[in-house]
Design a protein around this motif. Sequence first.
Motif, PDB file in Angstrom:
ATOM      1  N   LEU A 151      42.244  33.003  30.369  1.00 50.71           N
ATOM      2  CA  LEU A 151      41.919  34.277  29.715  1.00 50.71           C
ATOM      3  C   LEU A 151      40.780  34.981  30.427  1.00 50.71           C
ATOM      4  O   LEU A 151      40.849  36.192  30.698  1.00 50.71           O
ATOM      5  N   MET A 152      39.737  34.235  30.770  1.00 51.26           N
ATOM      6  CA  MET A 152      38.587  34.837  31.446  1.00 51.26           C
ATOM      7  C   MET A 152      38.962  35.308  32.855  1.00 51.26           C
ATOM      8  O   MET A 152      38.455  36.327  33.336  1.00 51.26           O
ATOM      9  N   ILE A 153      39.872  34.572  33.512  1.00 53.56           N
ATOM     10  CA  ILE A 153      40.329  34.989  34.845  1.00 53.56           C
ATOM     11  C   ILE A 153      41.089  36.317  34.754  1.00 53.56           C
ATOM     12  O   ILE A 153      40.871  37.229  35.562  1.00 53.56           O
ATOM     13  N   VAL A 154      41.975  36.418  33.770  1.00 47.68           N
ATOM     14  CA  VAL A 154      42.728  37.663  33.591  1.00 47.68           C
ATOM     15  C   VAL A 154      41.791  38.819  33.257  1.00 47.68           C
ATOM     16  O   VAL A 154      41.966  39.939  33.765  1.00 47.68           O
ATOM     17  N   LEU A 155      40.799  38.561  32.430  1.00 48.31           N
ATOM     18  CA  LEU A 155      39.827  39.609  32.102  1.00 48.31           C
ATOM     19  C   LEU A 155      39.016  39.986  33.344  1.00 48.31           C
ATOM     20  O   LEU A 155      38.659  41.158  33.529  1.00 48.31           O
ATOM     21  N   GLY A 156      38.739  38.991  34.202  1.00 45.41           N
ATOM     22  CA  GLY A 156      38.050  39.284  35.458  1.00 45.41           C
ATOM     23  C   GLY A 156      38.898  40.173  36.356  1.00 45.41           C
ATOM     24  O   GLY A 156      38.388  41.118  36.978  1.00 45.41           O
ATOM     25  N   LEU A 157      40.214  39.883  36.408  1.00 48.79           N
ATOM     26  CA  LEU A 157      41.124  40.730  37.169  1.00 48.79           C
ATOM     27  C   LEU A 157      41.197  42.136  36.570  1.00 48.79           C
ATOM     28  O   LEU A 157      41.286  43.133  37.296  1.00 48.79           O
ATOM     29  N   THR A 158      41.149  42.194  35.236  1.00 50.26           N
ATOM     30  CA  THR A 158      41.157  43.498  34.559  1.00 50.26           C
ATOM     31  C   THR A 158      39.939  44.313  34.959  1.00 50.26           C
ATOM     32  O   THR A 158      40.044  45.513  35.262  1.00 50.26           O
ATOM     33  N   LEU A 159      38.782  43.659  34.976  1.00 48.86           N
ATOM     34  CA  LEU A 159      37.558  44.348  35.375  1.00 48.86           C
ATOM     35  C   LEU A 159      37.659  44.838  36.814  1.00 48.86           C
ATOM     36  O   LEU A 159      37.274  45.976  37.121  1.00 48.86           O
ATOM     37  N   LEU A 160      38.195  43.993  37.681  1.00 43.29           N
ATOM     38  CA  LEU A 160      38.337  44.378  39.087  1.00 43.29           C
ATOM     39  C   LEU A 160      39.239  45.606  39.226  1.00 43.29           C
ATOM     40  O   LEU A 160      38.930  46.542  39.984  1.00 43.29           O
ATOM     41  N   LEU A 161      40.354  45.613  38.484  1.00 44.10           N
ATOM     42  CA  LEU A 161      41.271  46.746  38.544  1.00 44.10           C
ATOM     43  C   LEU A 161      40.618  48.018  38.006  1.00 44.10           C
ATOM     44  O   LEU A 161      40.833  49.109  38.546  1.00 44.10           O
ATOM     45  N   LEU A 162      39.830  47.878  36.949  1.00 50.19           N
ATOM     46  CA  LEU A 162      39.155  49.051  36.393  1.00 50.19           C
ATOM     47  C   LEU A 162      38.147  49.620  37.384  1.00 50.19           C
ATOM     48  O   LEU A 162      37.994  50.849  37.493  1.00 50.19           O
ATOM     49  N   LEU A 163      37.464  48.735  38.108  1.00 50.46           N
ATOM     50  CA  LEU A 163      36.500  49.195  39.103  1.00 50.46           C
ATOM     51  C   LEU A 163      37.203  49.904  40.270  1.00 50.46           C
ATOM     52  O   LEU A 163      36.599  50.741  40.944  1.00 50.46           O
ATOM     53  N   LEU A 164      38.476  49.546  40.479  1.00 57.90           N
ATOM     54  CA  LEU A 164      39.263  50.169  41.546  1.00 57.90           C
ATOM     55  C   LEU A 164      40.233  51.213  40.992  1.00 57.90           C
ATOM     56  O   LEU A 164      41.159  51.638  41.686  1.00 57.90           O
ATOM     57  N   ALA A 165      40.015  51.634  39.735  1.00 61.33           N
ATOM     58  CA  ALA A 165      40.972  52.485  39.022  1.00 61.33           C
ATOM     59  C   ALA A 165      41.319  53.760  39.769  1.00 61.33           C
ATOM     60  O   ALA A 165      42.494  54.110  39.913  1.00 61.33           O
ATOM     61  N   SER A 166      40.331  54.448  40.245  1.00 61.31           N
ATOM     62  CA  SER A 166      40.582  55.734  40.901  1.00 61.31           C
ATOM     63  C   SER A 166      41.472  55.578  42.123  1.00 61.31           C
ATOM     64  O   SER A 166      42.428  56.338  42.328  1.00 61.31           O
ATOM     65  N   ARG A 167      41.195  54.558  42.945  1.00 64.58           N
ATOM     66  CA  ARG A 167      41.994  54.335  44.150  1.00 64.58           C
ATOM     67  C   ARG A 167      43.419  53.920  43.806  1.00 64.58           C
ATOM     68  O   ARG A 167      44.384  54.383  44.405  1.00 64.58           O
ATOM     69  N   ILE A 168      43.553  53.004  42.817  1.00 66.48           N
ATOM     70  CA  ILE A 168      44.876  52.500  42.450  1.00 66.48           C
ATOM     71  C   ILE A 168      45.726  53.618  41.852  1.00 66.48           C
ATOM     72  O   ILE A 168      46.914  53.735  42.146  1.00 66.48           O
ATOM     73  N   HIS A 169      45.123  54.450  40.994  1.00 65.20           N
ATOM     74  CA  HIS A 169      45.871  55.520  40.351  1.00 65.20           C
ATOM     75  C   HIS A 169      46.427  56.508  41.376  1.00 65.20           C
ATOM     76  O   HIS A 169      47.521  57.051  41.199  1.00 65.20           O
TER      77      HIS A 169
END
Length: 210
Positions: A151-169
Amino acid sequence: MIDWSSIVKDFITIFVVIDPIGSLPVFLYATTGVPAHLHKRFAIRAVVIAAIVLMAFLIGGQFLLEALGLRLGAFQIAGGLILLLFALQMIFGDSKPSSEIKAAEKDHLSGAVFPLAMPSIASPGAMLGVVILTDNYRYSIPEQAVTATILMIVLGLTLLLLLLASRIHKIIGATGASVVSRVMGIVLATIAIDSMLAGLEVVGAINLSN
């Protein structure tokens, strides 16, 4: 001996119900008007709040059910049914991003708590999912600790994706996020059916023992 198949299954289940990719448009909406230098703090706050909520359900969810006199088998069936409805909404209804953004617009609320931490990251499906995956009668404390780690790993991945949100979008766009959300809905529907079948087995075993 490490049961890698169970670990992979738990990871997929938690990743699907949390749906980090589907939260990207919600994050972009919630940070509208927020200075760019505060986006990192915004994302961290949302993930921390979601982690607290989900860990609380992981640790105390089953105790609450037992205090109310509810059998976990029945909860597995109900939880699986709700997960199935959630999955069907992801597949046939509004995608996760658009439905949550509409809710935010309706309530005139935006921020790290709503709609990002809840109900985007710590969704009802995620809360039920972690309870089902840490059944005290089926899984030992070490196994539940592994699930908590996942669960914490997935939340860590979620945080990473949010930090990269603008680029990914910019890469996948709103349409891409919608497509991914629907694919995850199909996977979640399969997991939901499996949960209901497991619940029926538990209830059947209890009835036979009586």
